[in-house]
Design an enzyme around this catalytic site. Structure first.
Site, PDB file in Angstrom:
ATOM      1  N   GLN A 196     -13.991  -8.166  -0.857  1.00  0.00           N
ATOM      2  CA  GLN A 196     -12.632  -8.159  -0.323  1.00  0.00           C
ATOM      3  C   GLN A 196     -12.579  -7.964   1.191  1.00  0.00           C
ATOM      4  O   GLN A 196     -11.564  -8.283   1.817  1.00  0.00           O
ATOM      5  CB  GLN A 196     -11.810  -7.075  -1.028  1.00  0.00           C
ATOM      6  CG  GLN A 196     -11.613  -7.381  -2.508  1.00  0.00           C
ATOM      7  CD  GLN A 196     -10.817  -6.316  -3.236  1.00  0.00           C
ATOM      8  OE1 GLN A 196     -11.395  -5.345  -3.689  1.00  0.00           O
ATOM      9  NE2 GLN A 196      -9.518  -6.486  -3.356  1.00  0.00           N
ATOM     10  N   ARG A 218     -15.220   5.228   0.364  1.00  0.00           N
ATOM     11  CA  ARG A 218     -15.793   4.525  -0.785  1.00  0.00           C
ATOM     12  C   ARG A 218     -15.868   3.037  -0.473  1.00  0.00           C
ATOM     13  O   ARG A 218     -14.858   2.443  -0.083  1.00  0.00           O
ATOM     14  CB  ARG A 218     -14.929   4.762  -2.031  1.00  0.00           C
ATOM     15  CG  ARG A 218     -15.374   3.924  -3.209  1.00  0.00           C
ATOM     16  CD  ARG A 218     -14.503   4.106  -4.460  1.00  0.00           C
ATOM     17  NE  ARG A 218     -14.934   3.139  -5.454  1.00  0.00           N
ATOM     18  CZ  ARG A 218     -14.142   2.379  -6.204  1.00  0.00           C
ATOM     19  NH1 ARG A 218     -12.835   2.504  -6.124  1.00  0.00           N
ATOM     20  NH2 ARG A 218     -14.642   1.503  -7.037  1.00  0.00           N
ATOM     21  N   ASN A 265     -17.141  -1.062 -11.110  1.00  0.00           N
ATOM     22  CA  ASN A 265     -15.716  -0.860 -10.867  1.00  0.00           C
ATOM     23  C   ASN A 265     -14.886  -1.542 -11.945  1.00  0.00           C
ATOM     24  O   ASN A 265     -15.029  -2.745 -12.180  1.00  0.00           O
ATOM     25  CB  ASN A 265     -15.312  -1.441  -9.506  1.00  0.00           C
ATOM     26  CG  ASN A 265     -13.829  -1.224  -9.245  1.00  0.00           C
ATOM     27  OD1 ASN A 265     -13.386  -0.096  -9.018  1.00  0.00           O
ATOM     28  ND2 ASN A 265     -13.038  -2.292  -9.307  1.00  0.00           N
ATOM     29  N   GLU A 266     -14.021  -0.775 -12.576  1.00  0.00           N
ATOM     30  CA  GLU A 266     -13.000  -1.289 -13.481  1.00  0.00           C
ATOM     31  C   GLU A 266     -13.517  -2.303 -14.502  1.00  0.00           C
ATOM     32  O   GLU A 266     -13.117  -3.481 -14.487  1.00  0.00           O
ATOM     33  CB  GLU A 266     -11.838  -1.902 -12.693  1.00  0.00           C
ATOM     34  CG  GLU A 266     -11.173  -0.893 -11.784  1.00  0.00           C
ATOM     35  CD  GLU A 266      -9.868  -1.398 -11.193  1.00  0.00           C
ATOM     36  OE1 GLU A 266      -9.564  -2.593 -11.307  1.00  0.00           O
ATOM     37  OE2 GLU A 266      -9.147  -0.574 -10.618  1.00  0.00           O
ATOM     38  N   ASN A 300      -9.056   5.069 -11.369  1.00  0.00           N
ATOM     39  CA  ASN A 300      -8.212   4.229 -10.517  1.00  0.00           C
ATOM     40  C   ASN A 300      -6.840   4.127 -11.182  1.00  0.00           C
ATOM     41  O   ASN A 300      -6.741   3.651 -12.313  1.00  0.00           O
ATOM     42  CB  ASN A 300      -8.788   2.809 -10.383  1.00  0.00           C
ATOM     43  CG  ASN A 300     -10.121   2.781  -9.657  1.00  0.00           C
ATOM     44  OD1 ASN A 300     -10.603   3.793  -9.155  1.00  0.00           O
ATOM     45  ND2 ASN A 300     -10.730   1.605  -9.603  1.00  0.00           N
ATOM     46  N   TYR A 315      -2.770   2.892 -10.809  1.00  0.00           N
ATOM     47  CA  TYR A 315      -1.747   2.168 -10.058  1.00  0.00           C
ATOM     48  C   TYR A 315      -0.367   2.233 -10.698  1.00  0.00           C
ATOM     49  O   TYR A 315       0.631   2.328 -10.016  1.00  0.00           O
ATOM     50  CB  TYR A 315      -2.143   0.684  -9.909  1.00  0.00           C
ATOM     51  CG  TYR A 315      -3.263   0.499  -8.921  1.00  0.00           C
ATOM     52  CD1 TYR A 315      -2.999   0.387  -7.563  1.00  0.00           C
ATOM     53  CD2 TYR A 315      -4.586   0.461  -9.340  1.00  0.00           C
ATOM     54  CE1 TYR A 315      -4.031   0.231  -6.643  1.00  0.00           C
ATOM     55  CE2 TYR A 315      -5.619   0.313  -8.432  1.00  0.00           C
ATOM     56  CZ  TYR A 315      -5.333   0.205  -7.089  1.00  0.00           C
ATOM     57  OH  TYR A 315      -6.351   0.070  -6.180  1.00  0.00           O
ATOM     58  N   GLU A 369      -9.130   5.259  -6.673  1.00  0.00           N
ATOM     59  CA  GLU A 369      -8.201   4.270  -6.101  1.00  0.00           C
ATOM     60  C   GLU A 369      -6.780   4.641  -6.493  1.00  0.00           C
ATOM     61  O   GLU A 369      -6.529   5.002  -7.641  1.00  0.00           O
ATOM     62  CB  GLU A 369      -8.441   2.847  -6.643  1.00  0.00           C
ATOM     63  CG  GLU A 369      -9.642   2.142  -6.100  1.00  0.00           C
ATOM     64  CD  GLU A 369      -9.802   0.730  -6.675  1.00  0.00           C
ATOM     65  OE1 GLU A 369      -8.797   0.100  -7.061  1.00  0.00           O
ATOM     66  OE2 GLU A 369     -10.959   0.277  -6.742  1.00  0.00           O
ATOM     67  N   TRP A 376      -6.389   3.158  -2.021  1.00  0.00           N
ATOM     68  CA  TRP A 376      -6.729   1.753  -1.965  1.00  0.00           C
ATOM     69  C   TRP A 376      -5.666   1.117  -1.088  1.00  0.00           C
ATOM     70  O   TRP A 376      -4.509   1.114  -1.500  1.00  0.00           O
ATOM     71  CB  TRP A 376      -6.744   1.091  -3.356  1.00  0.00           C
ATOM     72  CG  TRP A 376      -7.148  -0.344  -3.196  1.00  0.00           C
ATOM     73  CD1 TRP A 376      -6.320  -1.430  -2.964  1.00  0.00           C
ATOM     74  CD2 TRP A 376      -8.481  -0.844  -3.154  1.00  0.00           C
ATOM     75  NE1 TRP A 376      -7.070  -2.556  -2.778  1.00  0.00           N
ATOM     76  CE2 TRP A 376      -8.395  -2.233  -2.883  1.00  0.00           C
ATOM     77  CE3 TRP A 376      -9.744  -0.249  -3.291  1.00  0.00           C
ATOM     78  CZ2 TRP A 376      -9.531  -3.032  -2.769  1.00  0.00           C
ATOM     79  CZ3 TRP A 376     -10.866  -1.056  -3.174  1.00  0.00           C
ATOM     80  CH2 TRP A 376     -10.747  -2.433  -2.928  1.00  0.00           C
ATOM     81  N   GLU A 433      -7.008  -9.807  -1.714  1.00  0.00           N
ATOM     82  CA  GLU A 433      -6.545  -9.171  -2.956  1.00  0.00           C
ATOM     83  C   GLU A 433      -6.716 -10.150  -4.131  1.00  0.00           C
ATOM     84  O   GLU A 433      -5.767 -10.582  -4.775  1.00  0.00           O
ATOM     85  CB  GLU A 433      -5.098  -8.694  -2.771  1.00  0.00           C
ATOM     86  CG  GLU A 433      -4.403  -8.095  -3.983  1.00  0.00           C
ATOM     87  CD  GLU A 433      -5.125  -6.984  -4.739  1.00  0.00           C
ATOM     88  OE1 GLU A 433      -6.012  -6.341  -4.178  1.00  0.00           O
ATOM     89  OE2 GLU A 433      -4.805  -6.801  -5.921  1.00  0.00           O
ATOM     90  N   TRP A 434      -7.970 -10.555  -4.368  1.00  0.00           N
ATOM     91  CA  TRP A 434      -8.335 -11.391  -5.511  1.00  0.00           C
ATOM     92  C   TRP A 434      -7.385 -12.588  -5.632  1.00  0.00           C
ATOM     93  O   TRP A 434      -7.204 -13.294  -4.657  1.00  0.00           O
ATOM     94  CB  TRP A 434      -8.426 -10.531  -6.791  1.00  0.00           C
ATOM     95  CG  TRP A 434      -9.305  -9.313  -6.580  1.00  0.00           C
ATOM     96  CD1 TRP A 434      -8.919  -7.999  -6.618  1.00  0.00           C
ATOM     97  CD2 TRP A 434     -10.715  -9.286  -6.233  1.00  0.00           C
ATOM     98  NE1 TRP A 434      -9.984  -7.179  -6.337  1.00  0.00           N
ATOM     99  CE2 TRP A 434     -11.084  -7.924  -6.108  1.00  0.00           C
ATOM    100  CE3 TRP A 434     -11.698 -10.265  -6.033  1.00  0.00           C
ATOM    101  CZ2 TRP A 434     -12.392  -7.536  -5.776  1.00  0.00           C
ATOM    102  CZ3 TRP A 434     -12.996  -9.874  -5.709  1.00  0.00           C
ATOM    103  CH2 TRP A 434     -13.326  -8.533  -5.588  1.00  0.00           C
TER     104      TRP A 434
HETATM  105  C1  PNW Z   1      -8.122  -2.874  -8.590  1.00  0.00           C
HETATM  106  N1  PNW Z   1      -3.750  -4.975 -12.865  1.00  0.00           N
HETATM  107  O1  PNW Z   1      -7.891  -4.031  -9.369  1.00  0.00           O
HETATM  108  C2  PNW Z   1      -9.432  -3.181  -7.909  1.00  0.00           C
HETATM  109  O2  PNW Z   1     -10.430  -2.205  -8.087  1.00  0.00           O
HETATM  110  C3  PNW Z   1      -9.297  -3.532  -6.468  1.00  0.00           C
HETATM  111  O3  PNW Z   1     -10.364  -4.366  -6.116  1.00  0.00           O
HETATM  112  C4  PNW Z   1      -7.955  -4.180  -6.227  1.00  0.00           C
HETATM  113  O4  PNW Z   1      -7.828  -4.723  -4.955  1.00  0.00           O
HETATM  114  C5  PNW Z   1      -6.900  -3.126  -6.493  1.00  0.00           C
HETATM  115  O5  PNW Z   1      -7.026  -2.592  -7.806  1.00  0.00           O
HETATM  116  C6  PNW Z   1      -5.470  -3.602  -6.319  1.00  0.00           C
HETATM  117  O6  PNW Z   1      -5.169  -4.611  -7.232  1.00  0.00           O
HETATM  118  C7  PNW Z   1      -6.820  -4.201 -10.188  1.00  0.00           C
HETATM  119  O7  PNW Z   1      -3.376  -6.163 -13.025  1.00  0.00           O
HETATM  120  C8  PNW Z   1      -6.440  -5.502 -10.433  1.00  0.00           C
HETATM  121  O8  PNW Z   1      -3.204  -4.024 -13.500  1.00  0.00           O
HETATM  122  C9  PNW Z   1      -5.416  -5.766 -11.321  1.00  0.00           C
HETATM  123  C10 PNW Z   1      -4.771  -4.714 -11.953  1.00  0.00           C
HETATM  124  C11 PNW Z   1      -5.143  -3.393 -11.693  1.00  0.00           C
HETATM  125  C12 PNW Z   1      -6.167  -3.147 -10.807  1.00  0.00           C
END
Ligand code: PNW
Length: 495
Positions: free
Chosen positions: A39, A97, A186-187, A329, A331, A398, A442, A449-450
């Site tokens: 990233q 990190r 990771n994840e 992590n 969100y 995160e 994060w 961002e993917w």
């Molecule tokens: C994480 N969702 O990914 C990753 O560890 C990071 O690389 C990324 O940039 C960050 O969160 C923010 O997206 C996720 O769809 C990707 O719930 C998708 C999801 C959650 C986390």
């Protein structure tokens, strides 16, 4: 230059003077920010780096990524490491990190050839962090599998376990004299579901109903084998800790009075967090809820044996207890409703028999449609982890909120979200007694961002991707976060 004001001593909490904006975090609390190699680094083929699945996926185009953007250049951190270090110092972080690019170190993924330039890059980063009093936290693998290994089946193949172990041992041997906090993968949830089941992220494999289970099975084994390698070969000499970064939503029942919805919320937790945490932290095996639900659905679909693979007894013994702390992590939170699976077409999301219902009262981060802002969900999740996983030491590796490009430097709203989150964390620590030892935003920088490319901006520092110099400029949130770090707590605004 430091963004931090002079330190103010905050009072310690007692129920009578509880004021989340006037309470210190525990001593030695880790204040960090996180990034991942693909990233931010760019330099996708610089100095002998081999291709990863993300290089392949983005170069194929096909509108799977916003505007077909790529991480070829990203934040340019491969050549601009010193600029990143300045950002880290401006924030006053105690921890940083970042992840290693597997194919920068081992271009074909194997230790058959080691790319010294890649080793040099990470040596410089680690040494300069330590010279500045910043503790490195290193993720071995953050979504960017060497393409060569994907050609051999990637995470769907059992052969990946030995390849990951060899890579992990190489990293422990090369950097472990200085790196004491490691995250293997990771994840795994995001990687398994989006990379190998739905195919929306690299490597873009769409195998509904089997891809996620099969790849996750090998990720759990690979993590566990690498943990044992550290434990047996490196721990005594290096004295570090190894875990895995698990992402999780917090799930609430859509109708709190409906037993069916309550069960649906539990199943969401089982299929998200417990899928990995139960085997690794508890008993070496998948959660019972998951095993029974998937086998019941398979029966109805006329599939004789469950699509969820099984661990042998020896594997269960090997997997159980392979994390030295809990890395979370977080969100978002979700409201879940029971949804009976009447679908003949297998898929992991249908196996769960739980459907997400959006709560219109939850604000959504402007840069990510999936990110409903629910700070109190984090407190509940932390309590759930404490109660379910034997009161582990937890690091939030995160947490963050995105803005959509063009993102204003005055991100007052976003800082509000951070503040509310930090207040919930204080309640988790002091009221619920959660052993939380650190918090990582994060992300340090706006980055790739993917599938959302550069449109979704999670950074504490803004990056101008149109400008070849890729300048980093602090958002208001960076300035405020530096104050929190300096004071080890929130401070009432002076206005
Ligand atoms: C994480 N969702 O990914 C990753 O560890 C990071 O690389 C990324 O940039 C960050 O969160 C923010 O997206 C996720 O769809 C990707 O719930 C998708 C999801 C959650 C986390």
């Amino acid at each position: 230059m430091s963004l931090a004001p002079t330190s103010i001593v905050l009072s310690s909490p007692s129920p009578s003077n509880w004021d989340p904006e006037n309470v210190s975090f525990p001593e030695e609390f880790a204040w960090g920010a996180s990034t991942a190699a693909y990233q931010i680094e760019g330099g996708w083929d610089a100095d002998g780096k081999g291709p990863s699945v993300w290089d392949t996926f983005t170069h194929q185009g096909g509108d799977r990524v916003f505007k077909n953007q790529t991480g070829d250049v990203a934040c340019g951190s491969y050549t601009l490491w010193e600029e990143d270090l300045k950002c880290i110092k401006q924030l006053g972080l105690t921890h940083y990190r970042f992840s290693l690019s597997w194919s920068r170190l081992l271009p074909d993924g194997t230790t058959g050839f080691i790319n010294q330039k890649g080793v040099d890059y990470y040596d410089t980063a680690i040494d300069s962090l330590l010279a500045n009093g910043v503790t490195p936290v290193v993720t071995l693998y953050h979504f960017d599998l060497p393409q060569h290994l994907e050609h051999q089946g990637g995470w769907r193949s059992g052969a990946i376990v030995a390849a990951f172990d060899a890579y992990a041992q190489f990293c422990f041997r090369t950097f472990g004299d200085r790196v004491k906090l490691w995250l293997t993968i990771n994840e795994p949830y995001v990687l398994a579901t989006l990379g190998y089941e739905e195919g929306v992220m690299a490597p873009g494999i769409k195998e509904l109903g089997t891809g996620a289970y099969q790849s996750a099975h090998n990720m759990i084994k690979a993590h566990a084998v690498a943990w044992h390698s550290y434990n047996q070969l490196f721990r005594k000499k290096q004295g570090g800790l190894v875990s895995i970064a698990l992402n999780s939503d917090w799930a609430e029942p859509f109708d709190p009075n409906s037993p069916a919805d309550q069960e649906a919320a539990k199943r969401h937790m089982a299929f998200c967090l417990d899928w990995f945490a139960t085997p690794i932290f508890l008993d070496g095996d998948y959660p019972a809820i998951m095993k029974s639900k998937i086998s019941a659905v398979c029966k109805r679909q006329g599939i004789p044996s469950s699509r969820l693979p099984e661990f042998t007894d020896a594997e269960k013994m090997m997997i159980k207890g392979t994390a030295d702390f809990f890395a979370l992590n977080y969100y978002t939170s979700r409201k879940m409703k029971h949804q009976e699976n009447t679908n003949a077409q297998p898929s992991m999301s249908a196996d769960k028999e739980a459907e997400e219902v959006t709560d219109p009262s939850w604000p959504v981060a402007s840069g990510s449609s999936w990110l409903a802002v629910v700070p109190w969900g984090l407190r509940r999740l932390l309590k759930y982890i404490k109660d379910t996983y034997n009161h582990p030491i937890i690091y939030i590796t995160e947490n963050g909120f995105s803005q959509s490009d063009p993102a204003p430097l005055d991100d007052t709203q976003r800082w509000e979200y951070f503040k509310l989150t930090l207040q919930e964390i204080l309640k988790a620590i002091y009221i619920d007694g959660v052993q939380l030892k650190g918090y990582f935003v994060w992300s340090l920088l706006d980055n790739f961002e993917w599938t959302c490319g550069y449109r979704s901006r999670f950074g504490l520092f803004h990056v101008d991707f149109e400008n070849p110099a890729l300048p980093r400029v602090p958002y208001k949130s960076a300035i405020e976060y530096a104050k929190v770090v300096a004071n080890n707590g929130l401070v009432k605004s002076q206005e």
